[in-house]
Design a protein around this motif. Sequence first.
Motif, PDB file in Angstrom:
ATOM      1  N   UNK A 136     -50.024  46.900  39.644  1.00 25.38           N
ATOM      2  CA  UNK A 136     -50.921  47.990  40.045  1.00 25.38           C
ATOM      3  C   UNK A 136     -51.642  48.595  38.847  1.00 25.38           C
ATOM      4  N   UNK A 137     -50.967  48.656  37.695  1.00 30.68           N
ATOM      5  CA  UNK A 137     -51.608  49.170  36.478  1.00 30.68           C
ATOM      6  C   UNK A 137     -52.693  48.212  36.003  1.00 30.68           C
ATOM      7  N   UNK A 138     -52.405  46.929  36.018  1.00 31.72           N
ATOM      8  CA  UNK A 138     -53.361  45.921  35.552  1.00 31.72           C
ATOM      9  C   UNK A 138     -54.559  45.795  36.492  1.00 31.72           C
ATOM     10  N   UNK A 139     -54.318  45.857  37.787  1.00 26.36           N
ATOM     11  CA  UNK A 139     -55.369  45.641  38.787  1.00 26.36           C
ATOM     12  C   UNK A 139     -55.664  46.950  39.519  1.00 26.36           C
ATOM     13  N   UNK A 140     -56.165  47.908  38.781  1.00 27.98           N
ATOM     14  CA  UNK A 140     -56.427  49.243  39.342  1.00 27.98           C
ATOM     15  C   UNK A 140     -57.471  49.242  40.451  1.00 27.98           C
ATOM     16  N   UNK A 141     -58.378  48.284  40.439  1.00 30.56           N
ATOM     17  CA  UNK A 141     -59.427  48.228  41.461  1.00 30.56           C
ATOM     18  C   UNK A 141     -58.966  47.520  42.737  1.00 30.56           C
ATOM     19  N   UNK A 142     -57.704  47.145  42.787  1.00 33.09           N
ATOM     20  CA  UNK A 142     -57.161  46.373  43.904  1.00 33.09           C
ATOM     21  C   UNK A 142     -56.123  47.203  44.663  1.00 33.09           C
ATOM     22  N   UNK A 143     -56.219  47.182  45.978  1.00 33.55           N
ATOM     23  CA  UNK A 143     -55.227  47.846  46.820  1.00 33.55           C
ATOM     24  C   UNK A 143     -54.113  46.850  47.122  1.00 33.55           C
ATOM     25  N   UNK A 144     -52.912  47.141  46.661  1.00 37.06           N
ATOM     26  CA  UNK A 144     -51.770  46.247  46.866  1.00 37.06           C
ATOM     27  C   UNK A 144     -50.887  46.777  47.994  1.00 37.06           C
ATOM     28  N   UNK A 145     -50.375  45.849  48.783  1.00 30.31           N
ATOM     29  CA  UNK A 145     -49.463  46.232  49.859  1.00 30.31           C
ATOM     30  C   UNK A 145     -48.516  45.079  50.150  1.00 30.31           C
ATOM     31  N   UNK A 146     -47.271  45.401  50.444  1.00 33.00           N
ATOM     32  CA  UNK A 146     -46.328  44.395  50.914  1.00 33.00           C
ATOM     33  C   UNK A 146     -46.199  44.567  52.420  1.00 33.00           C
ATOM     34  N   UNK A 147     -46.247  43.452  53.139  1.00 31.19           N
ATOM     35  CA  UNK A 147     -46.267  43.466  54.591  1.00 31.19           C
ATOM     36  C   UNK A 147     -45.195  42.523  55.104  1.00 31.19           C
ATOM     37  N   UNK A 148     -44.429  42.982  56.075  1.00 33.82           N
ATOM     38  CA  UNK A 148     -43.431  42.111  56.702  1.00 33.82           C
ATOM     39  C   UNK A 148     -44.145  41.105  57.603  1.00 33.82           C
ATOM     40  N   UNK A 149     -43.569  39.923  57.699  1.00 34.09           N
ATOM     41  CA  UNK A 149     -44.138  38.876  58.540  1.00 34.09           C
ATOM     42  C   UNK A 149     -44.338  39.398  59.957  1.00 34.09           C
ATOM     43  N   UNK A 150     -45.483  39.114  60.528  1.00 37.54           N
ATOM     44  CA  UNK A 150     -45.888  39.511  61.888  1.00 37.54           C
ATOM     45  C   UNK A 150     -46.235  40.990  62.040  1.00 37.54           C
ATOM     46  N   UNK A 151     -46.046  41.798  61.006  1.00 37.74           N
ATOM     47  CA  UNK A 151     -46.427  43.216  61.078  1.00 37.74           C
ATOM     48  C   UNK A 151     -47.943  43.300  60.911  1.00 37.74           C
ATOM     49  N   UNK A 152     -48.642  43.988  61.825  1.00 35.99           N
ATOM     50  CA  UNK A 152     -50.095  44.095  61.671  1.00 35.99           C
ATOM     51  C   UNK A 152     -50.469  44.911  60.425  1.00 35.99           C
ATOM     52  N   UNK A 153     -51.474  44.435  59.714  1.00 37.30           N
ATOM     53  CA  UNK A 153     -52.030  45.120  58.555  1.00 37.30           C
ATOM     54  C   UNK A 153     -53.446  45.518  58.930  1.00 37.30           C
ATOM     55  N   UNK A 154     -53.786  46.780  58.714  1.00 36.98           N
ATOM     56  CA  UNK A 154     -55.108  47.269  59.089  1.00 36.98           C
ATOM     57  C   UNK A 154     -55.944  47.514  57.836  1.00 36.98           C
ATOM     58  N   UNK A 155     -57.065  46.815  57.757  1.00 37.45           N
ATOM     59  CA  UNK A 155     -58.043  47.022  56.690  1.00 37.45           C
ATOM     60  C   UNK A 155     -59.375  47.222  57.403  1.00 37.45           C
ATOM     61  N   UNK A 156     -59.806  48.473  57.498  1.00 40.62           N
ATOM     62  CA  UNK A 156     -61.031  48.744  58.262  1.00 40.62           C
ATOM     63  C   UNK A 156     -62.267  48.678  57.388  1.00 40.62           C
TER      64      UNK A 156
END
Length: 156
Positions: A136-156
Amino acid sequence: MHTVLARTHTPKLPLVERENLSIKETNTTYRLCFGKRRQSAVYQVDGDIIKVGNKCDFLILASQDSVDGNVEMWKSIFVELKGKDVIHALAQLDATLDNKLFKHPSVNEVHARIVAKSFPANNANTEFEKAKRRFKTKHRNCTFKQVSSNQPDIIS
């Protein structure tokens, strides 16, 4: 960005308007919801765009809402599907984000996702938590998230 990749690589899922998509590999599934219909395509990074070294599994390109109607802008979503080795997944995402192939002026939003069946317990002293902080420090312009398999991820 899509035009650049489409010249040399065939998308795994073609550029069409969709509200949701899913990608599956070895019993791990990433489910993405855009919240509304938008143009998107999925590219296989591992073994197609990048053949050697660390790289993530997939790149999803989704069209951005146009501000002035003339400029085509994209959001990039880099996805690594894992069973368990989430620390290695961070290294794969890191190497992919560092690759000059994915730096393009039409991309104004970058996301990175690790999708796994399980993650280490959330403890500030774990090796995974330290690796996430470095990422997260290195890639400040990137939104990082960990997602469980089959869990919906919302990026609007």
